[in-house]
Scaffold this active site. Structure first.
Site, PDB file in Angstrom:
ATOM      1  N   CYS A 237    -100.922 -12.616 -19.332  1.00 38.98           N
ATOM      2  CA  CYS A 237    -100.133 -12.348 -18.129  1.00 38.98           C
ATOM      3  C   CYS A 237    -100.923 -11.336 -17.296  1.00 38.98           C
ATOM      4  CB  CYS A 237     -98.719 -11.865 -18.475  1.00 38.98           C
ATOM      5  SG  CYS A 237     -98.644 -10.271 -19.318  1.00 38.98           S
ATOM      6  N   ARG A 238    -100.271 -10.501 -16.519  1.00 32.30           N
ATOM      7  CA  ARG A 238    -101.010  -9.537 -15.701  1.00 32.30           C
ATOM      8  C   ARG A 238    -101.558  -8.398 -16.545  1.00 32.30           C
ATOM      9  NH1 ARG A 238    -100.127  -4.797 -13.010  1.00 32.30           N
ATOM     10  NH2 ARG A 238     -97.929  -4.762 -13.559  1.00 32.30           N
TER      11      ARG A 238
END
Length: 109
Positions: A61-62
């Site tokens: 993800c981020r």
């Protein structure tokens, strides 16, 4: 963040690692790993059959929070998954390739 989730650092990922990107569409469009499979976290339960089977999944993800929760969920559902420590921020910082859906300069948001 879930405890005891298996993790892997970006530097330890092989070039042919299967990446499952669980960020939202706008994040994906702005910048993602070229070979990643996109499946937003919010759609995971309904689309579990769309998760690549076979090889170990490297969930990204981020920054690593959402992907840790997805990794925990996948492992609880019989999949072999590890969380990519630091997410796309670490991926980009390590100089790994990032592309955008529009062809504009990619960025991790």
């Amino acid at each position: 963040m879930p405890q005891n989730v298996p993790t892997v650092s970006v530097s330890d990922l092989s070039a042919d690692a299967v990446l499952l990107d669980v960020r939202e569409q706008d994040e994906w469009d702005a910048g993602h790993a070229p070979s990643a499979v996109h499946l937003p976290m919010g759609e995971l339960a309904a689309r579990l059959d769309d998760v690549p089977a076979g090889a170990a999944l490297n969930v990204i993800c981020r920054s690593g929070g959402r992907s840790a929760r997805v990794t925990e969920y996948l492992n609880a559902n019989g999949r072999d998954a590890v969380n990519v420590d630091g997410g796309m921020q670490s991926w980009a910082a390590a100089g790994r390739p990032v592309v955008s859906a529009s062809g504009a300069d990619p960025q991790v948001i």
